[in-house]
Design a protein around this motif. Structure first.
Motif, PDB file in Angstrom:
ATOM      1  N   ARG A 128       0.841  -1.471   0.137  1.00  0.00           N
ATOM      2  CA  ARG A 128       0.066   0.116   0.232  1.00  0.00           C
ATOM      3  C   ARG A 128       0.616   0.958  -0.352  1.00  0.00           C
ATOM      4  O   ARG A 128       2.043   1.930   1.098  1.00  0.00           O
ATOM      5  N   THR A 129       0.956   2.184  -0.544  1.00  0.00           N
ATOM      6  CA  THR A 129       2.074   3.152  -0.824  1.00  0.00           C
ATOM      7  C   THR A 129       0.994   5.087  -0.856  1.00  0.00           C
ATOM      8  O   THR A 129       0.889   5.358  -0.239  1.00  0.00           O
ATOM      9  N   SER A 130      -0.859   4.033  -0.138  1.00  0.00           N
ATOM     10  CA  SER A 130      -1.335   5.666   0.537  1.00  0.00           C
ATOM     11  C   SER A 130      -2.495   4.520   1.133  1.00  0.00           C
ATOM     12  O   SER A 130      -2.565   4.324   1.331  1.00  0.00           O
ATOM     13  N   THR A 131      -2.439   5.599   2.541  1.00  0.00           N
ATOM     14  CA  THR A 131      -3.499   5.257   3.125  1.00  0.00           C
ATOM     15  C   THR A 131      -5.167   5.538   2.688  1.00  0.00           C
ATOM     16  O   THR A 131      -5.954   4.848   3.152  1.00  0.00           O
ATOM     17  N   ASN A 132      -5.334   5.941   1.636  1.00  0.00           N
ATOM     18  CA  ASN A 132      -6.609   6.215   0.986  1.00  0.00           C
ATOM     19  C   ASN A 132      -6.814   5.863  -0.137  1.00  0.00           C
ATOM     20  O   ASN A 132      -7.288   5.620  -0.967  1.00  0.00           O
ATOM     21  N   GLN A 133      -5.749   4.200  -0.890  1.00  0.00           N
ATOM     22  CA  GLN A 133      -5.693   4.131  -1.723  1.00  0.00           C
ATOM     23  C   GLN A 133      -6.259   2.173  -1.262  1.00  0.00           C
ATOM     24  O   GLN A 133      -6.501   1.752  -0.745  1.00  0.00           O
ATOM     25  N   LYS A 134      -7.667   2.568  -2.384  1.00  0.00           N
ATOM     26  CA  LYS A 134      -7.995   1.463  -1.984  1.00  0.00           C
ATOM     27  C   LYS A 134      -8.043  -0.087  -2.590  1.00  0.00           C
ATOM     28  O   LYS A 134      -6.743  -0.523  -3.227  1.00  0.00           O
ATOM     29  N   VAL A 135      -7.949  -0.799  -1.344  1.00  0.00           N
ATOM     30  CA  VAL A 135      -8.158  -2.073  -1.298  1.00  0.00           C
ATOM     31  C   VAL A 135      -9.134  -3.435  -1.997  1.00  0.00           C
ATOM     32  O   VAL A 135     -10.006  -3.479  -1.167  1.00  0.00           O
ATOM     33  N   PHE A 136      -8.412  -3.921  -3.191  1.00  0.00           N
ATOM     34  CA  PHE A 136     -10.416  -4.774  -3.213  1.00  0.00           C
ATOM     35  C   PHE A 136      -9.433  -6.838  -3.811  1.00  0.00           C
ATOM     36  O   PHE A 136      -8.421  -6.656  -3.714  1.00  0.00           O
ATOM     37  N   LEU A 137     -10.076  -7.259  -2.622  1.00  0.00           N
ATOM     38  CA  LEU A 137      -9.828  -8.865  -2.962  1.00  0.00           C
ATOM     39  C   LEU A 137     -10.500  -9.793  -3.908  1.00  0.00           C
ATOM     40  O   LEU A 137     -11.910  -9.426  -4.315  1.00  0.00           O
ATOM     41  N   PHE A 138      -9.777 -10.367  -4.783  1.00  0.00           N
ATOM     42  CA  PHE A 138     -10.127 -11.492  -6.140  1.00  0.00           C
ATOM     43  C   PHE A 138      -9.817 -12.823  -5.370  1.00  0.00           C
ATOM     44  O   PHE A 138      -8.508 -13.119  -5.216  1.00  0.00           O
ATOM     45  N   GLY A 139     -10.627 -13.762  -4.716  1.00  0.00           N
ATOM     46  CA  GLY A 139     -10.494 -14.470  -4.581  1.00  0.00           C
ATOM     47  C   GLY A 139     -10.886 -15.607  -5.645  1.00  0.00           C
ATOM     48  O   GLY A 139     -12.376 -15.590  -5.629  1.00  0.00           O
ATOM     49  N   HIS A 140     -10.391 -17.367  -5.339  1.00  0.00           N
ATOM     50  CA  HIS A 140     -10.070 -18.205  -6.202  1.00  0.00           C
ATOM     51  C   HIS A 140     -10.855 -19.137  -5.143  1.00  0.00           C
ATOM     52  O   HIS A 140      -9.940 -19.583  -4.746  1.00  0.00           O
ATOM     53  N   SER A 141     -12.130 -20.259  -5.219  1.00  0.00           N
ATOM     54  CA  SER A 141     -11.841 -20.990  -4.133  1.00  0.00           C
ATOM     55  C   SER A 141     -11.613 -21.006  -3.272  1.00  0.00           C
ATOM     56  O   SER A 141     -11.738 -20.432  -1.963  1.00  0.00           O
ATOM     57  N   TRP A 142     -10.694 -21.559  -2.633  1.00  0.00           N
ATOM     58  CA  TRP A 142     -10.263 -21.729  -0.793  1.00  0.00           C
ATOM     59  C   TRP A 142      -9.632 -20.161  -0.798  1.00  0.00           C
ATOM     60  O   TRP A 142     -10.148 -19.211   0.263  1.00  0.00           O
ATOM     61  N   GLY A 143      -9.627 -19.342  -1.584  1.00  0.00           N
ATOM     62  CA  GLY A 143      -8.764 -17.474  -2.048  1.00  0.00           C
ATOM     63  C   GLY A 143     -10.371 -17.262  -1.738  1.00  0.00           C
ATOM     64  O   GLY A 143     -10.014 -16.167  -1.163  1.00  0.00           O
ATOM     65  N   ALA A 144     -10.732 -17.605  -2.342  1.00  0.00           N
ATOM     66  CA  ALA A 144     -12.368 -17.188  -2.107  1.00  0.00           C
ATOM     67  C   ALA A 144     -12.433 -17.040  -0.289  1.00  0.00           C
ATOM     68  O   ALA A 144     -13.277 -16.119   0.023  1.00  0.00           O
ATOM     69  N   MET A 145     -12.608 -17.907   0.500  1.00  0.00           N
ATOM     70  CA  MET A 145     -12.936 -18.454   1.348  1.00  0.00           C
ATOM     71  C   MET A 145     -12.041 -17.610   2.432  1.00  0.00           C
ATOM     72  O   MET A 145     -12.608 -17.539   3.547  1.00  0.00           O
TER      73      MET A 145
END
Length: 328
Positions: A128-145
């Protein structure tokens, strides 16, 4: 010395040299690829007491998308199509989870779900390069869990999430999915293929090279012809992580898990994806998992199964990009 004698001597020398060049399967790199602790040339980062195989794509100042691969015990190689999001203006982060892929191996009894959540926190903080940088998760199978587990633990840290056929957000759902997708017929040809090599190829706990090699062989049953998950065929991977797979199987059986207790607090819309050809998942299973969230969207990816990100990325990409752009 005639030609026949010379030939015999030559063959004998060749045999002698080949015997001297026998490889020790317990030596790093001989049976399975080396990890980042064995090959410093691999892209990696060190955090939270481990070394992870990791790569990034795109401008580090853009909104971050962290891809969480399946397993437990798989790696991110068959998810690399997701890097196209870097061309769409996102900073895409891949890492092999602790104990799998080309990341560092640890003793089986050290793995825990909380440790995996702590690793993910450390990965976010690292990139993360700044506190206002948005973070999204993209999970597949176990990664989605794993993505669900993270949001369940820290509902205010993530700006959106994509779940591609999560195996189950709690023990009950995991058992339901497992019963439908991976149940083995003891007398089937597939079962024989999975178990045959175990008669002569063994490995004790924490003998990572041979155990990872065995898991690689066994993984071929998932895409056998007629499989219920609609998997089209083999997809690439670097190296399985047998120790971490067994560790999480033990945790699931002995302790259970519930990644759902706080998901109703997560007000941001989430996206669920499922493959049309996965008979074990389908719309009904997606609806069960989506019901834990206040706001969700479910998208069917046509003519594919569980490995949709590898085999049908061209169909997955528009749904993912549309969702991300709606929140960015």
């Amino acid at each position: 010395m005639n030609l026949k004698t010379l030939t015999v001597i030559g063959l004998a020398c060749t045999l002698l040299i080949s015997c001297e060049m026998d490889l020790d399967m317990n030596e790093p790199g001989n049976l399975v690829p080396k990890t980042v602790t064995e090959d410093p040339s691999l892209p990696s980062l060190s955090l939270n007491g481990t070394s992870l195989h990791a790569q990034t794509y795109g401008n580090p100042a853009n909104a971050m998308v962290i891809f969480l691969h399946g397993g437990p015990g798989a790696d991110y190689r068959n998810g690399l199509n997701v890097r196209q999001l870097a061309d769409d203006g996102y900073y895409v982060v891949f890492y092999d989870q602790r104990g799998t892929g080309l990341s560092q191996r640890h003793d089986k009894n050290t793995y825990s779900i909380q440790l995996y959540l702590d690793d993910l926190t450390a990965v976010i903080e690292h990139y993360r390069t700044s506190t206002n940088q948005k973070v999204f998760l993209f999970g597949h199978s176990w990664g989605a869990m794993l993505a669900a587990a993270y949001i369940n633990a820290y509902p205010d840290r993530i700006d959106g999430a994509i779940f591609a056929e999560a195996g189950g957000f709690n023990k009950q759902l995991l058992d339901e999915y497992g019963e439908a997708s991976r149940k083995l017929n003891l007398f089937s040809e597939i079962t024989n293929d999975v178990l045959y090599y175990d008669q002569f190829l063994t490995g004790r706990e924490n003998e990572h090279e041979i155990l990872d090699y065995k898991l690689a062989i066994a993984s071929s049953f998932s895409y056998a012809e007629g499989n219920d998950e609609g998997i089209e065929g083999a997809s690439p991977f670097w190296r399985n992580g047998a120790g971490v797979l067994q560790a999480f199987m033990d945790i699931s059986e002995n302790e259970g898990f519930y990644f759902t207790t706080n998901l109703n607090q997560y007000q941001t819309k989430v996206l669920f994806l499922y493959g049309e050809n996965n008979k074990s998942y389908g719309l009904s299973f997606a609806q069960k998992e989506a019901s834990f969230f206040p706001s969700s969207e479910i998208v069917q990816i046509a003519d594919t199964g569980h490995e949709m990100i590898y085999f049908k990325w061209d169909s997955v990409h528009p749904a993912v990009l549309g969702y991300l752009n709606s929140l960015n």
